[in-house]
Design a protein around this motif. Structure first.
Motif, mmCIF file in Angstrom:
data_model
loop_
_atom_site.group_PDB
_atom_site.id
_atom_site.type_symbol
_atom_site.label_atom_id
_atom_site.label_comp_id
_atom_site.label_asym_id
_atom_site.label_seq_id
_atom_site.Cartn_x
_atom_site.Cartn_y
_atom_site.Cartn_z
ATOM 1 N N TYR A 219 -12.376 18.242 76.435
ATOM 2 C CA TYR A 219 -12.381 18.335 74.979
ATOM 3 C C TYR A 219 -12.405 19.812 74.607
ATOM 4 O O TYR A 219 -12.436 20.682 75.477
ATOM 5 C CB TYR A 219 -13.573 17.584 74.364
ATOM 6 C CG TYR A 219 -14.925 17.942 74.931
ATOM 7 C CD1 TYR A 219 -15.625 19.078 74.507
ATOM 8 C CD2 TYR A 219 -15.542 17.121 75.881
ATOM 9 C CE1 TYR A 219 -16.867 19.396 75.029
ATOM 10 C CE2 TYR A 219 -16.788 17.431 76.406
ATOM 11 C CZ TYR A 219 -17.449 18.570 75.965
ATOM 12 O OH TYR A 219 -18.679 18.890 76.474
ATOM 13 N N GLU A 221 -13.954 22.758 71.559
ATOM 14 C CA GLU A 221 -15.287 23.308 71.287
ATOM 15 C C GLU A 221 -16.317 22.196 71.123
ATOM 16 O O GLU A 221 -17.490 22.366 71.437
ATOM 17 C CB GLU A 221 -15.255 24.184 70.030
ATOM 18 C CG GLU A 221 -14.609 25.538 70.235
ATOM 19 C CD GLU A 221 -14.743 26.425 69.019
ATOM 20 O OE1 GLU A 221 -15.587 27.342 69.033
ATOM 21 O OE2 GLU A 221 -13.998 26.197 68.046
ATOM 22 N N ASN A 222 -15.855 21.053 70.626
ATOM 23 C CA ASN A 222 -16.726 19.888 70.430
ATOM 24 C C ASN A 222 -16.048 18.649 70.993
ATOM 25 O O ASN A 222 -14.817 18.605 71.112
ATOM 26 C CB ASN A 222 -17.005 19.701 68.930
ATOM 27 C CG ASN A 222 -17.666 20.921 68.317
ATOM 28 O OD1 ASN A 222 -18.815 21.221 68.598
ATOM 29 N ND2 ASN A 222 -16.921 21.652 67.485
ATOM 30 N N PRO A 223 -16.827 17.616 71.344
ATOM 31 C CA PRO A 223 -16.248 16.439 72.008
ATOM 32 C C PRO A 223 -15.178 15.708 71.211
ATOM 33 O O PRO A 223 -14.359 14.997 71.791
ATOM 34 C CB PRO A 223 -17.479 15.546 72.241
ATOM 35 C CG PRO A 223 -18.620 16.496 72.348
ATOM 36 C CD PRO A 223 -18.309 17.583 71.363
ATOM 37 N N HIS A 224 -15.166 15.852 69.884
ATOM 38 C CA HIS A 224 -14.160 15.129 69.102
ATOM 39 C C HIS A 224 -12.835 15.895 68.993
ATOM 40 O O HIS A 224 -11.903 15.409 68.358
ATOM 41 C CB HIS A 224 -14.703 14.835 67.689
ATOM 42 C CG HIS A 224 -15.023 16.061 66.886
ATOM 43 N ND1 HIS A 224 -16.236 16.705 66.967
ATOM 44 C CD2 HIS A 224 -14.276 16.775 65.992
ATOM 45 C CE1 HIS A 224 -16.239 17.744 66.151
ATOM 46 N NE2 HIS A 224 -15.062 17.820 65.558
ATOM 47 N N GLN A 225 -12.739 17.060 69.653
ATOM 48 C CA GLN A 225 -11.520 17.870 69.577
ATOM 49 C C GLN A 225 -10.776 17.831 70.907
ATOM 50 O O GLN A 225 -11.337 18.169 71.945
ATOM 51 C CB GLN A 225 -11.867 19.325 69.242
ATOM 52 C CG GLN A 225 -12.472 19.529 67.860
ATOM 53 C CD GLN A 225 -12.956 20.951 67.668
ATOM 54 O OE1 GLN A 225 -14.110 21.264 67.958
ATOM 55 N NE2 GLN A 225 -12.079 21.818 67.168
ATOM 56 N N SER A 251 -14.756 23.906 81.054
ATOM 57 C CA SER A 251 -14.548 23.383 79.711
ATOM 58 C C SER A 251 -13.889 24.448 78.834
ATOM 59 O O SER A 251 -13.749 25.610 79.225
ATOM 60 C CB SER A 251 -15.885 22.969 79.098
ATOM 61 O OG SER A 251 -16.674 24.122 78.801
ATOM 62 N N TYR A 252 -13.526 24.051 77.645
ATOM 63 C CA TYR A 252 -12.956 24.988 76.663
ATOM 64 C C TYR A 252 -13.907 26.155 76.431
ATOM 65 O O TYR A 252 -13.508 27.327 76.478
ATOM 66 C CB TYR A 252 -12.706 24.220 75.367
ATOM 67 C CG TYR A 252 -12.097 25.023 74.236
ATOM 68 C CD1 TYR A 252 -10.742 24.905 73.935
ATOM 69 C CD2 TYR A 252 -12.866 25.865 73.438
ATOM 70 C CE1 TYR A 252 -10.176 25.623 72.884
ATOM 71 C CE2 TYR A 252 -12.311 26.588 72.390
ATOM 72 C CZ TYR A 252 -10.973 26.457 72.120
ATOM 73 O OH TYR A 252 -10.415 27.168 71.091
ATOM 74 N N ASN A 253 -15.176 25.841 76.178
ATOM 75 C CA ASN A 253 -16.159 26.892 75.912
ATOM 76 C C ASN A 253 -16.421 27.746 77.152
ATOM 77 O O ASN A 253 -16.628 28.960 77.049
ATOM 78 C CB ASN A 253 -17.459 26.288 75.391
ATOM 79 C CG ASN A 253 -17.292 25.668 74.018
ATOM 80 O OD1 ASN A 253 -16.494 26.136 73.209
ATOM 81 N ND2 ASN A 253 -18.024 24.606 73.746
ATOM 82 N N HIS A 281 -22.177 32.009 74.209
ATOM 83 C CA HIS A 281 -21.399 31.796 72.979
ATOM 84 C C HIS A 281 -20.578 33.033 72.615
ATOM 85 O O HIS A 281 -20.562 33.479 71.466
ATOM 86 C CB HIS A 281 -22.312 31.378 71.834
ATOM 87 C CG HIS A 281 -23.050 30.109 72.086
ATOM 88 N ND1 HIS A 281 -22.425 28.937 72.458
ATOM 89 C CD2 HIS A 281 -24.381 29.823 72.051
ATOM 90 C CE1 HIS A 281 -23.320 27.982 72.633
ATOM 91 N NE2 HIS A 281 -24.521 28.502 72.393
#
Length: 529
Positions: A219, A221-225, A251-253, A281
């Motif tokens: 995903y 930055e957040n799981p819904h993306q 992950s993306y982040n 971050h």
């Protein structure tokens, strides 16, 4: 709608001959007629395959050093003809045009030629013309024609033929057409971007960027993306080129933060000693030099131990066993370094969730290039921030000049400031950050937050006073008022580095002089948004 289309005739013309012979043999075994050009034809004939030259199909020899060979109605008619259109069929019959069911083309190696630093004329000569024209024609007519532009797709095509008795399905041809158009788009983007630079055009009328899929991410930055990671084809050392030794997929982040960490640590020449950057971050929570890599890590960690938990660690030298042991004392998401010793890798092997990446080298902190960011309705493009200063570039604006040690720390702090989100305030003492204030709407708030974090760390470490006492401070942009400088002085700072240029510079300088601070102006800022 036509679904299954048998493959009876294939035109193959490739620069990258990876897997070519085995692939062509598999087609020949299915009695597919092979048509080819130049070096591809020679390769196939040498392998004992029966091949028909394009020149025999077109009735014209290859000419002009191969520039003209496939740009001919016998080729493009065979690719573009609609097999269910009577007028097209009549035209084919009238002119002796035979259908081409499969096009296998990869393009002249333009990107690789540029990457090698070739001269202008050589790069121009490696711009493919006939290849993109054929690819676009075949992709447009995917109702009847299958197109393959990447050797990695040879296997999927052969699977299609095996599954459909020598034919391909419409959905497969659609997917291959999309891949083909993306390839020609990326190719044209590479050419136009190179040429803009070659002729000194910093803001061309149209700007194109392209990438090759490296991985589909779990995903964003957040799981819904939904998200994916693409490579731009450059060889800049970093997360995109790294070898991952262990741990789950990035992950993306993770990718974003690891890039930020490695770009920051690359500011510190390994020949001048070990350095470590810890990122959370996308902001540094600790940066330090040390006599050893383990010491550099420990000093960076002591800047903000709370934020370092679950962070990203970047090192400017080979990861050794001593440093690896220290790192494993807390949870860390990713460690990235130019290299890692076998002993260090073995120590990390016990930490299954820790990702270890090695890159073989550090990125060049002064190498140019473009950075871009999407906004609604468009995107912003700028040069990478590669501006660097030396001590000789600094202007002393206070009555007191910095001491030699203060000057060293000021230069260190300025390098870190370039990588902290604005408004950025960095306290440094003896080659290590001791307080970082990042991303605040007010510069004085960044100053106070950094000092407060230093106070918290002093209490956690059992120190009699925070390490901001006797530190220096870097500000990524000018102090608009004296309040930020006064806060830094109250925290114990003795010297300041900042760009200067405020309407109230005189007020800020007077406040520094009143408190006995040394202050230097850089004449440049490092906004990072």
């Amino acid at each position: 709608m036509t679904n299954l289309v048998p493959i009876g005739r294939a035109l193959i013309s490739v620069s990258d001959k990876t897997g070519l012979v085995d692939f062509a043999r598999a087609l020949a075994a299915r009695r597919v007629e092979l048509i080819s050009t130049g070096g591809t034809s020679l390769t196939l004939r040498t392998a004992g395959l029966k091949v028909r030259d394009v020149a025999d199909v077109t009735g014209f020899p290859e000419m002009m050093d191969g520039r003209v060979k496939t740009l001919h109605p016998m080729v493009h008619g065979g690719l573009l003809a609609l097999r269910d259109d009577d007028e097209h069929l009549v035209a084919m019959a009238a002119h002796g045009i035979e259908p081409i069911d499969l096009l296998v083309v990869n393009l002249y190696p333009f990107e690789a030629t540029v990457a090698k630093g070739a001269d202008y004329d050589t790069c121009i000569e490696n711009i493919d013309i006939g290849g993109p024209a054929m690819i676009r024609a075949a992709a447009k007519n995917h109702k009847f024609v299958t197109v393959v532009t990447d050797p990695e797709d040879y296997a999927t095509l052969l699977d299609q033929l095996a599954a459909h008795d020598g034919a391909t399905g419409y959905a497969y041809r659609q997917r291959q057409a999309q891949i083909a158009y993306a390839r020609t788009a990326a190719y044209d983007a590479a050419v136009s971007t190179w040429m803009a630079g070659a002729i000194g055009q910093p803001a061309p009328r149209r700007r194109a960027f392209a990438g090759t899929l490296a991985q589909t991410l779990r995903y964003g930055e957040n799981p819904h993306q939904a998200a994916a990671f693409y490579l731009d084809g450059s060889d800049r050392p970093g997360v995109a080129t790294a070898k991952q030794w262990q741990g789950k997929e990035l992950s993306y982040n993770n990718i974003n933060d690891t890039d930020a960490a490695f770009e920051l640590v690359a500011e510190f020449d390994p020949a001048q000693g070990p350095a470590c950057a810890i990122i959370k971050h996308a902001n540094p929570c600790g940066v330090a030099r040390g006599a050893t890599l383990a010491e550099a890590y420990a000093r960076a960690f002591d800047c903000d131990r709370t934020s370092a938990f679950g962070g990203i660690i970047a090192l400017n030298q080979m990861l050794d066993a001593d440093t690896a042991r220290k790192i494993t004392e807390i949870f860390t998401e990713v460690v990235i370094a130019p290299e890692a010793t076998p002993e260090a890798r073995e120590i990390f092997a016990a930490k299954k969730n820790l990702r270890l990446l090695t890159t073989g080298a550090l990125p060049d902190a002064q190498a140019g290039g473009l950075a871009w960011r999407q906004v609604a309705g468009g995107f912003l493009v700028q040069d990478r921030d590669v501006s660097a200063i030396t001590a000789a570039d600094l202007k002393v604006v206070t009555k007191r000049a910095p001491t030699e040690q203060e000057l060293k720390d000021l230069m260190f702090a300025w390098k870190v400031a370039k990588h902290v989100k604005s408004n950025a305030i960095i306290y440094v003492r003896d080659g290590a950050t001791v307080g970082v204030g990042a991303g605040q709407m007010s510069r004085v708030d960044s100053t106070r937050i950094a000092a407060r974090k230093a106070q918290d760390m002093a209490e956690a470490l059992g120190l009699p006073r925070p390490l901001t006492q006797g530190s220096v401070v870097a500000s990524d942009a000018f102090f608009p008022f004296a309040d930020g400088l006064i806060s830094a002085a109250e925290a114990g700072a003795t010297a300041i580095i900042q760009p200067g240029g405020s309407m109230r510079d005189a007020e800020v300088i007077a406040a520094a002089d009143e408190r006995g601070l040394a202050m230097v102006f850089t004449g440049q800022r490092h906004f990072r948004h």
